[in-house]
Motif scaffolding. Structure first.
Motif, PDB file in Angstrom:
ATOM      1  N   PHE A 115     -15.593  29.803 -12.710  1.00 38.48           N
ATOM      2  CA  PHE A 115     -16.292  30.072 -13.987  1.00 38.48           C
ATOM      3  C   PHE A 115     -15.038  30.486 -15.022  1.00 38.48           C
ATOM      4  CE2 PHE A 115     -17.472  33.280 -17.099  1.00 38.48           C
ATOM      5  CZ  PHE A 115     -18.675  32.805 -17.488  1.00 38.48           C
ATOM      6  N   HIS A 116     -14.213  31.253 -14.619  1.00 39.38           N
ATOM      7  CA  HIS A 116     -13.177  31.920 -15.581  1.00 39.38           C
ATOM      8  C   HIS A 116     -12.092  30.747 -15.985  1.00 39.38           C
ATOM      9  CE1 HIS A 116     -14.501  35.687 -16.248  1.00 39.38           C
ATOM     10  NE2 HIS A 116     -14.707  36.110 -14.932  1.00 39.38           N
ATOM     11  N   ARG A 117     -11.959  29.621 -15.258  1.00 36.76           N
ATOM     12  CA  ARG A 117     -11.202  28.544 -15.651  1.00 36.76           C
ATOM     13  C   ARG A 117     -11.728  27.796 -16.636  1.00 36.76           C
ATOM     14  NH1 ARG A 117     -11.258  24.837 -10.865  1.00 36.76           N
ATOM     15  NH2 ARG A 117      -9.940  26.392  -9.749  1.00 36.76           N
ATOM     16  N   TYR A 118     -13.064  27.827 -16.703  1.00 36.65           N
ATOM     17  CA  TYR A 118     -13.734  26.966 -18.072  1.00 36.65           C
ATOM     18  C   TYR A 118     -13.881  27.914 -19.176  1.00 36.65           C
ATOM     19  CZ  TYR A 118     -13.791  23.223 -14.556  1.00 36.65           C
ATOM     20  OH  TYR A 118     -13.340  22.254 -13.873  1.00 36.65           O
ATOM     21  N   PHE A 119     -14.424  29.277 -19.032  1.00 35.28           N
ATOM     22  CA  PHE A 119     -14.770  30.344 -19.930  1.00 35.28           C
ATOM     23  C   PHE A 119     -14.115  31.425 -19.790  1.00 35.28           C
ATOM     24  CE2 PHE A 119     -18.474  27.253 -18.609  1.00 35.28           C
ATOM     25  CZ  PHE A 119     -18.659  26.809 -19.921  1.00 35.28           C
ATOM     26  N   ALA A 120     -13.850  32.190 -20.994  1.00 38.32           N
ATOM     27  CA  ALA A 120     -13.179  33.365 -20.878  1.00 38.32           C
ATOM     28  C   ALA A 120     -14.135  34.436 -20.738  1.00 38.32           C
ATOM     29  CB  ALA A 120     -12.433  33.751 -22.131  1.00 38.32           C
ATOM     30  N   SER A 121     -15.471  34.215 -21.010  1.00 38.97           N
ATOM     31  CA  SER A 121     -16.444  35.391 -20.955  1.00 38.97           C
ATOM     32  C   SER A 121     -17.985  34.541 -21.001  1.00 38.97           C
ATOM     33  CB  SER A 121     -16.558  36.251 -21.899  1.00 38.97           C
ATOM     34  OG  SER A 121     -16.959  35.625 -23.275  1.00 38.97           O
ATOM     35  N   LYS A 122     -18.854  35.392 -20.679  1.00 40.45           N
ATOM     36  CA  LYS A 122     -20.339  34.769 -20.734  1.00 40.45           C
ATOM     37  C   LYS A 122     -20.451  34.405 -22.025  1.00 40.45           C
ATOM     38  CE  LYS A 122     -22.814  39.080 -20.664  1.00 40.45           C
ATOM     39  NZ  LYS A 122     -23.708  39.782 -19.789  1.00 40.45           N
ATOM     40  N   ASP A 123     -19.929  35.060 -23.058  1.00 43.42           N
ATOM     41  CA  ASP A 123     -20.247  34.654 -24.516  1.00 43.42           C
ATOM     42  C   ASP A 123     -19.891  33.258 -24.702  1.00 43.42           C
ATOM     43  OD1 ASP A 123     -20.766  37.298 -24.631  1.00 43.42           O
ATOM     44  OD2 ASP A 123     -19.844  37.858 -26.410  1.00 43.42           O
ATOM     45  N   ASP A 124     -18.691  32.761 -23.957  1.00 42.24           N
ATOM     46  CA  ASP A 124     -18.237  31.675 -24.465  1.00 42.24           C
ATOM     47  C   ASP A 124     -19.202  30.492 -23.802  1.00 42.24           C
ATOM     48  OD1 ASP A 124     -15.926  32.370 -25.708  1.00 42.24           O
ATOM     49  OD2 ASP A 124     -14.848  32.452 -23.911  1.00 42.24           O
ATOM     50  N   VAL A 125     -20.065  30.794 -22.615  1.00 39.70           N
ATOM     51  CA  VAL A 125     -20.855  29.918 -22.076  1.00 39.70           C
ATOM     52  C   VAL A 125     -21.770  29.505 -23.194  1.00 39.70           C
ATOM     53  CG1 VAL A 125     -22.544  29.665 -20.353  1.00 39.70           C
ATOM     54  CG2 VAL A 125     -20.198  30.706 -19.592  1.00 39.70           C
ATOM     55  N   VAL A 126     -22.454  30.580 -23.743  1.00 39.50           N
ATOM     56  CA  VAL A 126     -23.519  30.374 -24.671  1.00 39.50           C
ATOM     57  C   VAL A 126     -23.084  29.885 -26.041  1.00 39.50           C
ATOM     58  CG1 VAL A 126     -25.291  31.759 -25.807  1.00 39.50           C
ATOM     59  CG2 VAL A 126     -24.558  32.346 -23.717  1.00 39.50           C
ATOM     60  N   ALA A 127     -21.747  30.136 -26.300  1.00 36.97           N
ATOM     61  CA  ALA A 127     -21.263  29.697 -27.775  1.00 36.97           C
ATOM     62  C   ALA A 127     -21.010  28.202 -27.712  1.00 36.97           C
ATOM     63  CB  ALA A 127     -20.055  30.516 -28.099  1.00 36.97           C
ATOM     64  N   GLU A 128     -20.615  27.755 -26.404  1.00 34.19           N
ATOM     65  CA  GLU A 128     -20.074  26.213 -26.096  1.00 34.19           C
ATOM     66  C   GLU A 128     -21.358  25.190 -26.717  1.00 34.19           C
ATOM     67  OE1 GLU A 128     -18.404  22.826 -25.736  1.00 34.19           O
ATOM     68  OE2 GLU A 128     -17.599  24.719 -26.070  1.00 34.19           O
TER      69      GLU A 128
END
Length: 161
Positions: A17-30
């Motif tokens: 997960f952290h290889r692609y996103f710094a946080s869960k906020d980034d998952v939703v902002a993508e």
């Protein structure tokens, strides 16, 4: 909902997960970033011929096709947001500076710069898309693009002069 919850649901390790996103906020902002790129790419290559209303309508229809084609992915992300108080209270959407960029791109097609009317027109068109987007996931209209078109035409009416 935590990153661990997301990793468990996706059957991946937190390290992945952290290889692609710094946080869960980034998952939703993508998806928001990706959808903004679709609109700006469309407007950046739109010919100068069509009027502002038409090019904005076409850009939102292009975005609507993306949403329809990625319904499962976007539904999953909406579930993540609904399960997180933090994400529900964070502003995840088109920011005013992005609306201003949309207006700038529309005006640039004809060699101009946006005035307040075009800024308002772009903001109203983005708001119309948001109304459709929310309804698309809630109501699942039989012909979602026709429904988007109906909403876009309703918001375009004041600009047709």
């Amino acid at each position: 909902m935590t990153v661990t919850d997301i990793c468990t649901a996706a059957d991946i390790a937190p390290r992945t997960f952290h290889r692609y996103f710094a946080s869960k906020d980034d998952v939703v902002a993508e998806p928001v970033r990706r959808m903004a790129r679709i609109v700006t790419a469309f407007l950046g290559t739109a010919p100068p011929g069509p009027g502002d209303t038409e090019v904005l309508r076409l850009a939102m229809l292009e975005l609507g096709r993306f949403v329809i084609g990625h319904r499962d992915w976007l539904t999953g992300l909406r579930i993540v947001v609904a399960g997180s108080h933090h994400l529900r209270t964070a502003y995840i959407g088109v920011r005013p500076d992005q609306e201003a960029e949309i207006a700038r791109l529309v005006a640039a097609r004809r060699g101009g710069s946006p005035d307040w009317r075009l800024r308002l027109h772009a903001a109203a068109t983005v708001a119309a898309f948001r109304v459709w987007y929310e309804g698309y996931f809630r109501d699942a209209p039989a012909d979602p693009l026709a429904h988007l078109e109906e909403i876009l035409l309703a918001v375009a009416a004041p600009w047709e002069k």
